[in-house]
Design a protein around this motif. Structure first.
Motif, PDB file in Angstrom:
ATOM      1  N   ARG A 171       1.396  -1.194   0.430  1.00  0.00           N
ATOM      2  CA  ARG A 171      -0.036  -0.406   0.161  1.00  0.00           C
ATOM      3  C   ARG A 171       0.708   1.285   0.277  1.00  0.00           C
ATOM      4  O   ARG A 171       0.294   2.242  -0.676  1.00  0.00           O
ATOM      5  CB  ARG A 171      -1.020   0.120   1.048  1.00  0.00           C
ATOM      6  CG  ARG A 171      -1.753   1.356   1.216  1.00  0.00           C
ATOM      7  CD  ARG A 171      -2.664   1.074   2.405  1.00  0.00           C
ATOM      8  NE  ARG A 171      -1.969   1.699   3.821  1.00  0.00           N
ATOM      9  CZ  ARG A 171      -2.005   1.383   5.202  1.00  0.00           C
ATOM     10  NH1 ARG A 171      -3.252   1.420   5.455  1.00  0.00           N
ATOM     11  NH2 ARG A 171      -1.185   1.943   5.860  1.00  0.00           N
ATOM     12  N   ASN A 172       2.039   1.098   1.327  1.00  0.00           N
ATOM     13  CA  ASN A 172       2.739   1.862   1.236  1.00  0.00           C
ATOM     14  C   ASN A 172       3.375   2.325  -0.254  1.00  0.00           C
ATOM     15  O   ASN A 172       3.928   3.916  -0.924  1.00  0.00           O
ATOM     16  CB  ASN A 172       4.078   2.004   2.058  1.00  0.00           C
ATOM     17  CG  ASN A 172       3.360   2.309   3.669  1.00  0.00           C
ATOM     18  OD1 ASN A 172       1.988   3.055   3.504  1.00  0.00           O
ATOM     19  ND2 ASN A 172       4.269   1.629   4.186  1.00  0.00           N
ATOM     20  N   THR A 173       3.760   1.144  -1.358  1.00  0.00           N
ATOM     21  CA  THR A 173       4.339   1.709  -2.507  1.00  0.00           C
ATOM     22  C   THR A 173       3.365   2.179  -3.367  1.00  0.00           C
ATOM     23  O   THR A 173       3.597   2.869  -3.800  1.00  0.00           O
ATOM     24  CB  THR A 173       5.081   0.821  -2.633  1.00  0.00           C
ATOM     25  OG1 THR A 173       6.158  -0.133  -2.098  1.00  0.00           O
ATOM     26  CG2 THR A 173       5.188   0.498  -4.448  1.00  0.00           C
ATOM     27  N   GLN A 174       2.315   2.124  -3.680  1.00  0.00           N
ATOM     28  CA  GLN A 174       1.160   2.335  -4.401  1.00  0.00           C
ATOM     29  C   GLN A 174       0.979   3.869  -3.936  1.00  0.00           C
ATOM     30  O   GLN A 174       0.745   4.377  -5.045  1.00  0.00           O
ATOM     31  CB  GLN A 174      -0.137   1.433  -4.444  1.00  0.00           C
ATOM     32  CG  GLN A 174      -0.080   0.401  -4.670  1.00  0.00           C
ATOM     33  CD  GLN A 174       0.230  -0.236  -6.210  1.00  0.00           C
ATOM     34  OE1 GLN A 174       1.386  -0.591  -6.110  1.00  0.00           O
ATOM     35  NE2 GLN A 174      -0.766   0.401  -6.681  1.00  0.00           N
ATOM     36  N   GLN A 175       1.397   4.251  -2.769  1.00  0.00           N
ATOM     37  CA  GLN A 175       0.865   6.019  -2.392  1.00  0.00           C
ATOM     38  C   GLN A 175       1.503   6.394  -2.977  1.00  0.00           C
ATOM     39  O   GLN A 175       1.671   7.242  -3.772  1.00  0.00           O
ATOM     40  CB  GLN A 175       0.499   5.502  -1.211  1.00  0.00           C
ATOM     41  CG  GLN A 175      -0.431   5.473  -0.469  1.00  0.00           C
ATOM     42  CD  GLN A 175      -1.178   5.710   1.174  1.00  0.00           C
ATOM     43  OE1 GLN A 175      -0.078   5.087   1.822  1.00  0.00           O
ATOM     44  NE2 GLN A 175      -2.188   4.791   1.513  1.00  0.00           N
ATOM     45  N   ILE A 176       2.960   5.343  -2.977  1.00  0.00           N
ATOM     46  CA  ILE A 176       4.037   6.769  -3.397  1.00  0.00           C
ATOM     47  C   ILE A 176       4.373   6.981  -5.316  1.00  0.00           C
ATOM     48  O   ILE A 176       4.727   7.472  -5.331  1.00  0.00           O
ATOM     49  CB  ILE A 176       5.497   5.675  -3.025  1.00  0.00           C
ATOM     50  CG1 ILE A 176       5.844   6.067  -1.210  1.00  0.00           C
ATOM     51  CG2 ILE A 176       7.036   6.677  -3.650  1.00  0.00           C
ATOM     52  CD1 ILE A 176       7.133   5.329  -0.660  1.00  0.00           C
ATOM     53  N   ASN A 177       4.124   6.227  -5.182  1.00  0.00           N
ATOM     54  CA  ASN A 177       3.514   6.289  -7.051  1.00  0.00           C
ATOM     55  C   ASN A 177       2.748   6.682  -6.974  1.00  0.00           C
ATOM     56  O   ASN A 177       2.992   7.720  -8.103  1.00  0.00           O
ATOM     57  CB  ASN A 177       3.388   4.760  -8.085  1.00  0.00           C
ATOM     58  CG  ASN A 177       4.515   3.299  -7.605  1.00  0.00           C
ATOM     59  OD1 ASN A 177       5.468   3.813  -8.595  1.00  0.00           O
ATOM     60  ND2 ASN A 177       4.916   2.770  -6.636  1.00  0.00           N
ATOM     61  N   GLN A 178       1.355   7.131  -6.903  1.00  0.00           N
ATOM     62  CA  GLN A 178       0.421   7.630  -6.985  1.00  0.00           C
ATOM     63  C   GLN A 178       0.838   8.913  -6.761  1.00  0.00           C
ATOM     64  O   GLN A 178       0.644  10.074  -7.861  1.00  0.00           O
ATOM     65  CB  GLN A 178      -0.888   7.456  -6.552  1.00  0.00           C
ATOM     66  CG  GLN A 178      -1.695   8.216  -6.187  1.00  0.00           C
ATOM     67  CD  GLN A 178      -3.380   8.109  -6.110  1.00  0.00           C
ATOM     68  OE1 GLN A 178      -2.822   6.984  -4.741  1.00  0.00           O
ATOM     69  NE2 GLN A 178      -4.526   7.716  -6.414  1.00  0.00           N
ATOM     70  N   ALA A 221       9.387   7.077  -9.104  1.00  0.00           N
ATOM     71  CA  ALA A 221       9.101   6.246  -8.064  1.00  0.00           C
ATOM     72  C   ALA A 221       9.572   5.771  -7.689  1.00  0.00           C
ATOM     73  O   ALA A 221       9.181   5.043  -6.330  1.00  0.00           O
ATOM     74  CB  ALA A 221       7.960   6.063  -9.104  1.00  0.00           C
ATOM     75  N   ASN A 222      10.570   4.854  -8.520  1.00  0.00           N
ATOM     76  CA  ASN A 222      10.997   3.351  -7.264  1.00  0.00           C
ATOM     77  C   ASN A 222      12.247   3.613  -6.620  1.00  0.00           C
ATOM     78  O   ASN A 222      12.811   2.855  -5.798  1.00  0.00           O
ATOM     79  CB  ASN A 222      11.734   2.679  -8.935  1.00  0.00           C
ATOM     80  CG  ASN A 222      10.488   1.438  -9.703  1.00  0.00           C
ATOM     81  OD1 ASN A 222       9.528   1.314  -8.874  1.00  0.00           O
ATOM     82  ND2 ASN A 222      10.685   1.328 -10.442  1.00  0.00           N
ATOM     83  N   GLN A 223      12.977   5.227  -7.376  1.00  0.00           N
ATOM     84  CA  GLN A 223      14.324   4.919  -6.019  1.00  0.00           C
ATOM     85  C   GLN A 223      13.677   6.114  -5.041  1.00  0.00           C
ATOM     86  O   GLN A 223      14.147   5.567  -3.801  1.00  0.00           O
ATOM     87  CB  GLN A 223      14.409   6.828  -7.488  1.00  0.00           C
ATOM     88  CG  GLN A 223      15.450   7.095  -6.163  1.00  0.00           C
ATOM     89  CD  GLN A 223      16.072   8.311  -6.805  1.00  0.00           C
ATOM     90  OE1 GLN A 223      15.833   8.419  -8.058  1.00  0.00           O
ATOM     91  NE2 GLN A 223      17.010   8.934  -6.407  1.00  0.00           N
ATOM     92  N   LYS A 224      11.966   6.441  -5.041  1.00  0.00           N
ATOM     93  CA  LYS A 224      11.471   7.331  -3.619  1.00  0.00           C
ATOM     94  C   LYS A 224      11.157   5.703  -3.182  1.00  0.00           C
ATOM     95  O   LYS A 224      11.235   5.983  -2.164  1.00  0.00           O
ATOM     96  CB  LYS A 224      10.866   7.863  -4.448  1.00  0.00           C
ATOM     97  CG  LYS A 224      10.334   9.325  -4.953  1.00  0.00           C
ATOM     98  CD  LYS A 224       9.247  10.383  -4.688  1.00  0.00           C
ATOM     99  CE  LYS A 224      10.343  11.429  -5.163  1.00  0.00           C
ATOM    100  NZ  LYS A 224      10.789  12.651  -4.472  1.00  0.00           N
ATOM    101  N   VAL A 225      11.230   4.895  -3.484  1.00  0.00           N
ATOM    102  CA  VAL A 225      10.235   3.228  -2.470  1.00  0.00           C
ATOM    103  C   VAL A 225      11.460   2.767  -2.605  1.00  0.00           C
ATOM    104  O   VAL A 225      11.786   2.363  -0.494  1.00  0.00           O
ATOM    105  CB  VAL A 225       9.641   2.196  -3.888  1.00  0.00           C
ATOM    106  CG1 VAL A 225       9.161   0.967  -2.527  1.00  0.00           C
ATOM    107  CG2 VAL A 225       8.817   2.486  -4.016  1.00  0.00           C
ATOM    108  N   ASN A 226      12.108   3.166  -2.350  1.00  0.00           N
ATOM    109  CA  ASN A 226      13.951   2.017  -2.322  1.00  0.00           C
ATOM    110  C   ASN A 226      14.237   3.500  -1.239  1.00  0.00           C
ATOM    111  O   ASN A 226      15.662   2.546  -0.238  1.00  0.00           O
ATOM    112  CB  ASN A 226      15.117   2.121  -3.381  1.00  0.00           C
ATOM    113  CG  ASN A 226      14.248   0.903  -3.999  1.00  0.00           C
ATOM    114  OD1 ASN A 226      13.802  -0.319  -3.911  1.00  0.00           O
ATOM    115  ND2 ASN A 226      14.869   0.739  -5.781  1.00  0.00           N
ATOM    116  N   GLU A 227      14.366   4.318  -1.030  1.00  0.00           N
ATOM    117  CA  GLU A 227      14.832   5.300   0.092  1.00  0.00           C
ATOM    118  C   GLU A 227      14.056   5.613   0.861  1.00  0.00           C
ATOM    119  O   GLU A 227      14.004   6.146   2.140  1.00  0.00           O
ATOM    120  CB  GLU A 227      15.044   6.596  -0.593  1.00  0.00           C
ATOM    121  CG  GLU A 227      15.874   6.749  -1.680  1.00  0.00           C
ATOM    122  CD  GLU A 227      15.980   7.978  -2.408  1.00  0.00           C
ATOM    123  OE1 GLU A 227      15.241   9.114  -2.027  1.00  0.00           O
ATOM    124  OE2 GLU A 227      16.852   8.753  -3.271  1.00  0.00           O
TER     125      GLU A 227
END
Length: 274
Positions: free
Chosen positions: A162-169, A202-208
């Motif tokens: 869910r957090n990953t989806q929120q970051i992407n959105q 978005a992937n970069q932000k998720v990894n961070e």
């Protein structure tokens, strides 16, 4: 023999002192009582959430909550009250939109969790309330359920997804106007390139971002007393139940209508305990 008795007495006194110290720590804060048709519940308002504590105390002293209803009840989830429109509401009337003309800034703390008996503030959803500000008056009391360790493992995975989806959105929403303009002007190649770039961002932000993980304290609470852990980090918990868990269970089990309102009104009265 006397030495053993003396040693046992010293041990007893030591443990007693620890117990008393623990009780004093637990007692920090303000105690309030919510009286209902089904009995009384006693809560401790946390000093760690002073704005919510003070707001709840002020409304209580003003008599704001008297004769309001628990207007939303969901078994194994929570019971909710504090809607001023619930006072003298007609049978079957849909409730839940009433509140004062102000909100309370979020005071979300990771150690204050949605264990059974947690007192927390209701709020509007993220899409209209990204700061997670709380309703000025509506609150809920968690009933939830007891989890297994494997159940918490699965929930961790869901919450991280869910957090990953929120970051992407969030990333794509921030560039929505740019993408719309590229589509509007027919720049399909540029649009596809930009989409790929935003996915990488978005992937970069998720990894961070640090993955969500339940603490040992959370796991202990949710596998023993129970609660509703998926709400942690999203709503302000500002108190906990000290007495009346049986009352909570009775209210949570009542028959409700299609809007989750109890078919028979459950009125409340709130008082400050000294």
């Amino acid at each position: 023999m006397m030495t053993k008795i003396y040693s046992s007495l010293l041990l007893f006194l030591f443990l007693f002192q620890i117990s008393c110290a623990g009780d004093q720590t637990q007692a920090k804060g303000t105690k309030v009582e919510i009286d209902t048709n089904y009995g009384k519940m006693v809560f401790l308002l946390y000093d760690e959430t002073p704005q919510h504590r003070d707001n709840f105390i002020k409304l209580t002293k003003d008599g704001y909550y008297d004769d309001l209803l628990f207007h939303r009840v969901i078994h194994h989830f929570m019971i909710q009250g504090g809607d001023p429109k619930s006072k003298n509401a007609s049978a079957g009337q849909r409730l839940g939109n009433g509140a004062p003309d102000y909100t309370v800034p979020a005071e979300i703390r990771p150690e204050l969790i949605h264990k059974k008996g947690a007192l927390a503030a209701a709020r509007k959803p993220d899409n209209v309330n990204p700061e997670k500000r709380s309703s000025g008056s509506q609150f809920y009391i968690v009933q939830g359920e007891v989890f297994t360790e494997s159940g918490l493992d699965s929930l961790e995975m869901q919450m991280n997804y869910r957090n990953t989806q929120q970051i992407n959105q969030k990333v794509f929403n921030e560039h929505r106007a740019e993408l719309d303009e590229l589509m509007k002007t027919g720049q399909r190649d540029s649009f596809n390139v930009r989409i790929a770039e935003l996915k990488e961002l978005a992937n970069q932000k998720v990894n961070e971002t640090e993955p969500f993980k339940f603490s040992p304290e959370q796991r202990l609470a949710y596998t023993t007393a129970g609660g509703y852990p998926s709400l942690d980090g999203n709503y302000t918990v500002f108190g906990e139940m000290l007495e009346g868990f049986d009352v909570l269970d009775k209210i949570a089990a009542v028959k409700t209508d299609r809007f989750d309102r109890p078919e028979d009104d459950i009125k409340i009265e709130v008082t400050i305990l000294k």
